[in-house]
Design a protein around this motif. Structure first.
Motif, PDB file in Angstrom:
ATOM      1  N   GLY A   8      -8.970  11.318  44.847  1.00 13.97           N
ATOM      2  CA  GLY A   8      -9.342  12.429  46.065  1.00 13.97           C
ATOM      3  C   GLY A   8      -9.579  13.553  45.448  1.00 13.97           C
ATOM      4  N   HIS A   9      -9.173  13.837  44.009  1.00 11.77           N
ATOM      5  CA  HIS A   9      -9.101  15.406  43.277  1.00 11.77           C
ATOM      6  C   HIS A   9      -9.973  16.139  43.140  1.00 11.77           C
ATOM      7  N   ALA A  31     -16.086  19.991  44.645  1.00 10.30           N
ATOM      8  CA  ALA A  31     -14.621  20.278  44.912  1.00 10.30           C
ATOM      9  C   ALA A  31     -13.859  19.510  44.166  1.00 10.30           C
ATOM     10  N   ASN A  32     -13.099  20.517  43.586  1.00 13.58           N
ATOM     11  CA  ASN A  32     -11.985  19.933  43.211  1.00 13.58           C
ATOM     12  C   ASN A  32     -10.378  20.614  44.257  1.00 13.58           C
ATOM     13  N   THR A  33     -10.215  19.651  44.507  1.00 13.85           N
ATOM     14  CA  THR A  33      -8.412  19.988  45.634  1.00 13.85           C
ATOM     15  C   THR A  33      -7.073  20.866  44.275  1.00 13.85           C
ATOM     16  N   HIS A  34      -6.237  20.522  44.804  1.00  7.96           N
ATOM     17  CA  HIS A  34      -4.988  21.418  43.650  1.00  7.96           C
ATOM     18  C   HIS A  34      -4.033  20.348  43.229  1.00  7.96           C
ATOM     19  N   ASP A  35      -3.311  20.012  41.895  1.00 14.33           N
ATOM     20  CA  ASP A  35      -3.583  19.067  41.282  1.00 14.33           C
ATOM     21  C   ASP A  35      -1.572  19.574  41.975  1.00 14.33           C
ATOM     22  N   THR A  36      -1.385  20.398  41.681  1.00 17.51           N
ATOM     23  CA  THR A  36       0.026  21.193  42.718  1.00 17.51           C
ATOM     24  C   THR A  36      -0.044  21.540  43.673  1.00 17.51           C
ATOM     25  N   VAL A  37       1.269  21.676  44.227  1.00 18.23           N
ATOM     26  CA  VAL A  37       2.022  22.541  44.686  1.00 18.23           C
ATOM     27  C   VAL A  37       1.680  24.291  45.349  1.00 18.23           C
ATOM     28  N   THR A  38       1.435  24.886  44.098  1.00 21.62           N
ATOM     29  CA  THR A  38       1.844  26.006  42.907  1.00 21.62           C
ATOM     30  C   THR A  38       0.444  26.389  43.274  1.00 21.62           C
ATOM     31  N   ASP A  39      -0.100  25.404  42.561  1.00 23.05           N
ATOM     32  CA  ASP A  39      -2.263  24.620  42.261  1.00 23.05           C
ATOM     33  C   ASP A  39      -2.917  25.500  43.155  1.00 23.05           C
ATOM     34  N   HIS A  40      -4.290  25.753  43.265  1.00 18.60           N
ATOM     35  CA  HIS A  40      -5.277  26.167  44.023  1.00 18.60           C
ATOM     36  C   HIS A  40      -6.340  25.328  44.013  1.00 18.60           C
ATOM     37  N   GLY A  41      -7.163  24.867  44.927  1.00 12.82           N
ATOM     38  CA  GLY A  41      -8.361  24.037  44.526  1.00 12.82           C
ATOM     39  C   GLY A  41      -9.402  25.286  44.005  1.00 12.82           C
ATOM     40  N   SER A  42     -10.302  24.431  43.929  1.00 12.17           N
ATOM     41  CA  SER A  42     -11.928  25.220  43.857  1.00 12.17           C
ATOM     42  C   SER A  42     -13.291  24.575  43.872  1.00 12.17           C
TER      43      SER A  42
END
Length: 86
Positions: A8-9, A31-42
């Motif tokens: 679902g990324h 649409a790309n969700t965040h990969d880590t807790v500190t990352d953000h989607g785009s």
């Protein structure tokens, strides 16, 4: 067409309209969700073209721009490909 990866990324939605027998134009939404807790989607949107030289050779191109959550060096991307099919 809507595609997504198993985790679902990444989600891709595209629409291609055949202008002539050889030329198709379309729009794309990524649409790309965040990969880590500190990352953000785009999210990015773009336009694409497909030109069929014949049944074997095709030229494919697209231009995409970020519309949300991108980094400074990732605001514009483009692709051009020559495709060979049998």
């Amino acid at each position: 067409l809507v595609l997504g990866d198993p985790e679902g990324h990444l989600v891709l939605s595209t629409y291609l309209y055949k202008i002539t027998n050889k030329l198709g134009l379309g729009v794309e939404l990524f649409a790309n969700t965040h990969d880590t807790v500190t990352d953000h989607g785009s999210t990015a949107a773009g336009i694409a073209a497909l030109y069929d030289f014949d049944d074997t050779w095709h030229l494919i191109g697209s231009v995409n721009t970020s519309i949300a959550g991108t980094r400074e060096n990732d605001r514009l991307s483009y692709n051009l490909a020559l495709k060979w099919t049998r």
